[in-house]
Design an enzyme around this catalytic site. Structure first.
Site, mmCIF file in Angstrom:
data_model
loop_
_atom_site.group_PDB
_atom_site.id
_atom_site.type_symbol
_atom_site.label_atom_id
_atom_site.label_comp_id
_atom_site.label_asym_id
_atom_site.label_seq_id
_atom_site.Cartn_x
_atom_site.Cartn_y
_atom_site.Cartn_z
ATOM 1 N N LYS A 1 58.719 26.820 83.766
ATOM 2 C CA LYS A 1 58.559 28.099 83.257
ATOM 3 C C LYS A 1 57.578 28.947 84.168
ATOM 4 O O LYS A 1 57.960 30.236 84.076
ATOM 5 C CB LYS A 1 57.852 27.754 81.784
ATOM 6 C CG LYS A 1 59.050 27.341 80.766
ATOM 7 C CD LYS A 1 58.352 26.992 79.353
ATOM 8 C CE LYS A 1 59.158 26.219 78.430
ATOM 9 N NZ LYS A 1 58.543 25.789 77.152
ATOM 10 N N ALA B 1 53.753 26.706 79.766
ATOM 11 C CA ALA B 1 53.408 25.338 78.867
ATOM 12 C C ALA B 1 54.551 24.860 78.353
ATOM 13 O O ALA B 1 55.618 25.601 78.005
ATOM 14 C CB ALA B 1 52.310 26.041 77.980
ATOM 15 N N ASP B 2 54.558 23.751 77.688
ATOM 16 C CA ASP B 2 55.690 23.054 76.919
ATOM 17 C C ASP B 2 54.820 21.881 76.149
ATOM 18 O O ASP B 2 53.969 21.338 76.678
ATOM 19 C CB ASP B 2 56.728 22.458 78.002
ATOM 20 C CG ASP B 2 58.045 22.197 77.139
ATOM 21 O OD1 ASP B 2 58.527 23.068 76.671
ATOM 22 O OD2 ASP B 2 58.070 20.897 76.796
ATOM 23 N N GLN B 3 55.709 21.557 75.102
ATOM 24 C CA GLN B 3 55.219 20.486 74.202
ATOM 25 C C GLN B 3 56.528 19.611 73.938
ATOM 26 O O GLN B 3 57.612 20.143 73.570
ATOM 27 C CB GLN B 3 54.728 20.950 72.829
ATOM 28 C CG GLN B 3 53.242 21.472 73.036
ATOM 29 C CD GLN B 3 52.615 21.866 71.527
ATOM 30 O OE1 GLN B 3 53.342 22.571 71.109
ATOM 31 N NE2 GLN B 3 51.360 21.340 71.328
ATOM 32 N N ALA C 1 51.661 20.047 77.770
ATOM 33 C CA ALA C 1 51.627 20.313 79.173
ATOM 34 C C ALA C 1 51.520 21.667 79.651
ATOM 35 O O ALA C 1 52.056 22.589 79.159
ATOM 36 C CB ALA C 1 52.969 19.537 79.871
#
Length: 208
Positions: A119, A135-137, A172
């Site tokens: 991203k 960011a990512d979850q 993250a």
């Protein structure tokens, strides 16, 4: 963990604390071969991954958040940061599917870190000179990783599986500038969902 590993240089890795698929061996880092292959497939040949001791030059820069998440925007605003919102458009499901097709042992941290980096890189390429946050979850229950529910039926099925159980939420984040990953990190939280009734679940989904 039944994964095959190979030695790699720091420049091969996403910078920052390595995802949990990375191990230390003879003073060098090793990375699971499936994750490495997918990373190469889904990153441009010009992409650079700096080592964790890389430092951003002391200069003025534009800050860009590669996410439309209201929660992430609120966190940056609470920190007193000025930033622009440019949501990233990447094929998350294609990356997830590629990772899982390569190995049955892909961890939530692998997926979250790779998606956060992709991203940040995607938006960085269109915003030269800017510092981009990705960011990512990823939610995991044992070895099963969950994607965002696309329908209320999928949301119900997911919540029914999590009901009364402890799951892991991995978050993250990554920083990129000029198609280069400068830093990435991940952390996780153990969360236990109470054993709610079917009636409560129906009322909850009715308000979603």
């Amino acid at each position: 963990r039944n994964q095959q590993h190979r030695p790699v240089q720091h420049s091969d890795l996403n910078s920052g604390r390595r995802p949990r698929s990375y191990i230390r061996r003879d003073g060098r880092f090793s990375e699971s071969e499936p994750v490495n292959r997918v990373k190469k497939q889904y990153t441009s040949t010009s992409t650079t991954y700096r080592s964790s001791n890389s430092i951003m030059p002391a200069t003025d820069f534009d800050l860009v958040l590669a996410s439309g998440s209201a929660a992430r925007q609120s966190m940056l605003k609470a920190a007193g940061l000025n930033f622009e919102v440019v949501p990233a458009h990447i094929d998350e499901e294609a990356i997830r599917s590629a990772l899982h097709s390569e190995s049955a042992c892909v961890e939530a941290a692998d997926v979250a870190t790779l998606l956060a980096c992709e991203k940040a890189l995607a938006v960085s390429r269109d915003n030269p000179g800017a510092l981009v946050i990705g960011a990512d979850q990823v939610l995991a229950l044992g070895t099963r990783l969950f994607s965002k529910a696309a329908t209320l039926q999928e949301a119900r099925a997911t919540l029914e599986q999590l009901r009364g159980r402890t799951h892991e939420l991995v978050s993250a984040a990554a920083l990129a500038a000029d198609d280069t990953i400068l830093w990435s990190d991940e952390d996780s939280a153990q969360m236990t969902m109470r054993a709610f009734s079917d009636e409560f679940l129906s009322r909850y989904l009715a308000t979603a």
